[in-house]
Scaffold this active site. Structure first.
Site, PDB file in Angstrom:
ATOM      1  N   GLU A  37      21.657  23.185  40.413  1.00 12.75           N
ATOM      2  CA  GLU A  37      21.169  23.832  39.198  1.00 12.75           C
ATOM      3  C   GLU A  37      21.206  22.778  38.096  1.00 12.75           C
ATOM      4  O   GLU A  37      22.247  22.145  37.885  1.00 12.75           O
ATOM      5  CB  GLU A  37      22.074  25.012  38.838  1.00 12.75           C
ATOM      6  CG  GLU A  37      21.533  25.777  37.649  1.00 12.75           C
ATOM      7  CD  GLU A  37      22.398  26.960  37.231  1.00 12.75           C
ATOM      8  OE1 GLU A  37      23.356  27.295  37.942  1.00 12.75           O
ATOM      9  OE2 GLU A  37      22.079  27.533  36.169  1.00 12.75           O
ATOM     10  N   ARG A 262      34.298  23.547  49.852  1.00 10.19           N
ATOM     11  CA  ARG A 262      34.028  22.632  48.747  1.00 10.19           C
ATOM     12  C   ARG A 262      34.985  21.452  48.805  1.00 10.19           C
ATOM     13  O   ARG A 262      36.092  21.562  49.304  1.00 10.19           O
ATOM     14  CB  ARG A 262      34.302  23.308  47.403  1.00 10.19           C
ATOM     15  CG  ARG A 262      33.477  24.503  47.094  1.00 10.19           C
ATOM     16  CD  ARG A 262      33.979  25.138  45.805  1.00 10.19           C
ATOM     17  NE  ARG A 262      33.407  24.491  44.622  1.00 10.19           N
ATOM     18  CZ  ARG A 262      32.179  24.747  44.184  1.00 10.19           C
ATOM     19  NH1 ARG A 262      31.394  25.591  44.804  1.00 10.19           N
ATOM     20  NH2 ARG A 262      31.722  24.143  43.115  1.00 10.19           N
ATOM     21  N   LYS A 272      31.372  22.265  37.037  1.00 11.82           N
ATOM     22  CA  LYS A 272      30.510  21.807  35.947  1.00 11.82           C
ATOM     23  C   LYS A 272      30.906  22.442  34.613  1.00 11.82           C
ATOM     24  O   LYS A 272      30.751  21.825  33.571  1.00 11.82           O
ATOM     25  CB  LYS A 272      29.050  22.164  36.272  1.00 11.82           C
ATOM     26  CG  LYS A 272      28.367  21.068  37.077  1.00 11.82           C
ATOM     27  CD  LYS A 272      26.892  21.317  37.161  1.00 11.82           C
ATOM     28  CE  LYS A 272      26.590  22.287  38.273  1.00 11.82           C
ATOM     29  NZ  LYS A 272      25.170  22.418  38.573  1.00 11.82           N
TER      30      LYS A 272
HETATM   31  P1  ATP Z   1      30.028  23.833  39.998  1.00 14.49           P
HETATM   32  O1  ATP Z   1      30.865  24.895  40.618  1.00 14.49           O
HETATM   33  O2  ATP Z   1      30.664  22.502  39.933  1.00 14.49           O
HETATM   34  O3  ATP Z   1      29.432  24.226  38.715  1.00 14.49           O
HETATM   35  P2  ATP Z   1      27.738  24.563  41.444  1.00 14.49           P
HETATM   36  O4  ATP Z   1      27.969  25.002  42.823  1.00 14.49           O
HETATM   37  O5  ATP Z   1      27.483  25.620  40.439  1.00 14.49           O
HETATM   38  O6  ATP Z   1      28.881  23.593  41.041  1.00 14.49           O
HETATM   39  P3  ATP Z   1      25.153  23.601  41.944  1.00 14.49           P
HETATM   40  O7  ATP Z   1      24.310  22.760  41.097  1.00 14.49           O
HETATM   41  O8  ATP Z   1      24.768  25.011  42.156  1.00 14.49           O
HETATM   42  O9  ATP Z   1      26.589  23.515  41.342  1.00 14.49           O
HETATM   43  O10 ATP Z   1      25.434  22.902  43.337  1.00 14.49           O
HETATM   44  C1  ATP Z   1      24.445  22.337  44.133  1.00 14.49           C
HETATM   45  C2  ATP Z   1      24.951  22.259  45.542  1.00 14.49           C
HETATM   46  O11 ATP Z   1      26.119  21.463  45.596  1.00 14.49           O
HETATM   47  C3  ATP Z   1      25.312  23.616  46.089  1.00 14.49           C
HETATM   48  O12 ATP Z   1      24.805  23.706  47.395  1.00 14.49           O
HETATM   49  C4  ATP Z   1      26.802  23.627  46.070  1.00 14.49           C
HETATM   50  O13 ATP Z   1      27.303  24.435  47.089  1.00 14.49           O
HETATM   51  C5  ATP Z   1      27.140  22.154  46.263  1.00 14.49           C
HETATM   52  N1  ATP Z   1      28.433  21.851  45.669  1.00 14.49           N
HETATM   53  C6  ATP Z   1      28.806  22.046  44.384  1.00 14.49           C
HETATM   54  N2  ATP Z   1      30.100  21.707  44.204  1.00 14.49           N
HETATM   55  C7  ATP Z   1      30.546  21.266  45.407  1.00 14.49           C
HETATM   56  C8  ATP Z   1      31.808  20.779  45.878  1.00 14.49           C
HETATM   57  N3  ATP Z   1      32.871  20.659  45.071  1.00 14.49           N
HETATM   58  N4  ATP Z   1      31.902  20.417  47.172  1.00 14.49           N
HETATM   59  C9  ATP Z   1      30.843  20.520  47.993  1.00 14.49           C
HETATM   60  N5  ATP Z   1      29.638  20.974  47.616  1.00 14.49           N
HETATM   61  C10 ATP Z   1      29.481  21.353  46.332  1.00 14.49           C
HETATM   62 MG    MG Z   2      25.835  26.998  41.604  1.00 13.49          MG
END
Ligand code: ATP
Ligand code: MG
Length: 564
Positions: A37, A262, A272
């Site tokens: 995102e 994760r 984020k």
């Molecule tokens: P955050 O929780 O840090 O805001 P998010 O999951 O909202 O992260 P996205 O931009 O939606 O951020 O993530 C893009 C991809 O990266 C998704 O498939 C998510 O599952 C993966 N991802 C995000 N954080 C991690 C992590 N700590 N470890 C592994 N994969 C991750």
């Molecule tokens: Mg997300």
């Protein structure tokens, strides 16, 4: 996929499952996507997902799309899209297609109409709070909305008018009609569309209704013919909904979702939301502050794409939650740079040394190997003069027995040069030592056959006349507790480490380092691995310490747990 240099990857459940599916003829090739995102910069957790997605597609003859999951216009910005593309490319990956969930808004809208026409979705005019209360709990079933049995024609008409902008934000939502008594709360008539008058940075003001994450994600996967939708464990409970939508919609393919845990690391935060706060409230200098776990921060700090990829491969892919020590990431960098970084000399906290028997005004050039094990890296000539700088820490006036560096009357070898003896100390008015007067032993020159007399210590140095003044920035953990976000009482920012950045403004570098460019890396002998920082000017180099030579943290922690 050009980033395939890492060692033979270890087996993990996703690789094993995909290999089995291919053997069974379920797919011809594997197509994956990385779906950020665009509401922030990527962090090391995203790198884990990137490496996994690109590796699976590359290993099984397919490709990976970069898909911006831009269904939530409020917090999304072009600069985040730009940074994400830069970071994925820098990590060494080439995506097949650059996709945007917003490109599918028209198709998703048609899918929503499809559900309505099949009696599988309805317009609910209750407010968000009421809907939430009716949803029930893990132990209590939900209750049906009074609008649940609205006739198909009426739902259709209202949905068209929702899109046409006839209703105010929040006046109604579109919900899937699944089962309010389902054990899985995600199946209790989830919201598919909301009215939000929000300017979207790609579709402008074309839409005043936006699809929910659940409605957009799986359908975008299907539109792109993604075979395996790899995501993190928090979406495990959403999988039944993911499957339900794929099953009930006329989508062009049937992707499957597989979840993995994760990446979490100690002494930092990974969400984020928290990273955004650190930036917005000025706790760090920006998303690319070298103390941040963002890809941009790690890059600026001096991490290489290879070290990050190797780290992601090393930690593996499982379904169990764990917290990886930050030192594991640092070790991967050390291992990479130990092999590849040219050696240089630099003095971080200078102490002047006058070689009293070295002719005044003379410069001698010593030939020095750029890498002790890799002769292909060649040699360079380093100047030595009557006045040099050594590290303040390499001299002690009242030294314990085991101190093998310089002390009054003692001897030490200047690396790549000769042995010196400390004959005299010069003090300022306050009694502080400001200069050492030493004599060097002509017969002890490095490389001179038979003359290499042994002393216990060897220290680095630079010529005072030729050295380049520089600022050097040393970094430590951003937080001073292992789990800053896990504290129920204190806000995580209360745990910031006030000593995470140390600026040394009077460092002296071996000449030539002023020409180092961004992307180059060096081992400063005995000090660690360093890279030039973009804050440098032609007049003034700035270097970051990427990582120390040894894991000082592991040692400290071992000492602490040993109670010493
Ligand atoms: P955050 O929780 O840090 O805001 P998010 O999951 O909202 O992260 P996205 O931009 O939606 O951020 O993530 C893009 C991809 O990266 C998704 O498939 C998510 O599952 C993966 N991802 C995000 N954080 C991690 C992590 N700590 N470890 C592994 N994969 C991750
Ligand atoms: Mg997300």
């Amino acid at each position: 996929m050009n980033a395939s240099t890492s060692p033979t990857p270890p087996a993990h459940f996703i690789r094993t499952r995909i290999a089995r599916e291919l053997a069974q003829g379920l797919h011809e090739r594997v197509i994956t996507r990385f779906p950020p995102e665009p509401n922030g910069y990527l962090h090391i957790g995203h790198a884990k997902s990137i490496v996994l997605n690109f590796a699976m597609a590359a290993e099984f003859g397919g490709y990976t799309n970069l898909r911006f999951d831009d269904t939530n216009p409020e917090r999304e910005e072009q600069r985040f899209i730009d940074s994400i593309k830069q970071d994925v490319a820098w990590l060494g990956y080439q995506w097949e297609n650059e996709c945007y969930a917003s490109d599918y808004f028209e198709t998703l809208y048609a899918y929503a109409l499809h559900l309505i026409e099949h009696g599988l979705a309805y317009i609910d005019e209750q407010d968000a709070e009421t809907i939430r209360q009716q949803r029930g709990t893990l132990t209590e079933p939900g209750r049906n909305s009074p609008f649940r049995e609205r006739p198909i024609e009426e739902n259709r008409d209202l949905f068209l008018r929702m899109r046409a902008g006839e209703f105010t934000d929040g006046a109604m939502v579109l919900r899937a009609k699944i089962d309010m008594a389902a054990a899985n709360i995600n199946l209790r008539d989830p919201v598919l569309y909301r009215i939000r008058r929000e300017h979207h940075q790609r579709t402008g003001d074309d839409w005043c209704i936006y699809p929910s994450y659940d409605f957009a994600h799986g359908q975008s996967d299907a539109i792109e013919h993604i075979t395996h939708s790899l995501c993190t464990l928090e979406f495990e409970d959403h999988r039944p909904l993911y499957d339900w939508l794929i099953e009930h919609l006329p989508v062009p393919s049937r992707p499957v979702q597989i979840e993995f845990s994760r990446l979490n690391m100690d002494f930092t935060v990974m969400s984020k939301r928290r990273l955004t706060r650190l930036v917005d409230e000025g706790f760090v200098a920006g998303w690319d502050d070298p103390r941040m776990p963002s890809i941009a921060g790690l890059r600026r700090r001096g991490f290489t794409p290879e070290s990050i990829r190797n780290f992601c491969t090393e930690i593996g892919v499982t379904k169990s939650e764990s917290i990886i020590p930050f030192g594991v990431l640092e070790r991967n960098l050390r291992d990479d740079l130990n092999v590849r970084a040219p050696r240089r000399m630099a003095v971080l906290k200078p102490l002047k040394v006058v070689l009293t028997n070295f002719p005044e005004g003379q410069t001698e050039w010593v030939e020095v190997a750029n890498h002790p094990q890799d002769s292909a890296m060649g040699t360079r000539r380093v100047p030595i003069t009557r006045e040099i700088f050594i590290e303040q820490d390499d001299f002690m006036e009242e030294a314990p027995k085991k101190f093998f560096r310089l002390k009054p009357g003692g001897e030490v070898r200047l690396r790549n040069a000769f042995i010196i003896r400390c004959d005299d100390l010069v003090r300022n008015g306050d009694g502080e030592i400001i200069e050492l007067r030493c004599s060097f032993d002509e017969s002890s020159r490095s490389g001179l056959p038979g003359a290499e007399r042994k002393v216990k210590g060897t220290i680095h140095w630079v010529s005072a006349e030729h050295a380049v003044g520089a600022e050097v920035r040393l970094y430590d953990r951003l937080f001073n507790v292992p789990h800053p976000a896990g504290d129920k009482e204190l806000d995580f920012v209360e745990h910031l480490n006030p000593e995470s950045l140390e600026i040394l403004s009077d460092a002296r570098l071996e000449p030539g380092l002023e020409q180092a460019r961004i992307g180059e890396f060096f081992q400063f002998e005995r000090l660690g691995y360093f890279v030039p920082d973009p804050d440098a000017t032609p007049q003034r180099p700035v270097f970051n310490r990427a990582v120390t030579l040894r894991d000082t943290w592991a040692r400290l922690e071992a000492q602490m747990s040993a109670g010493s």
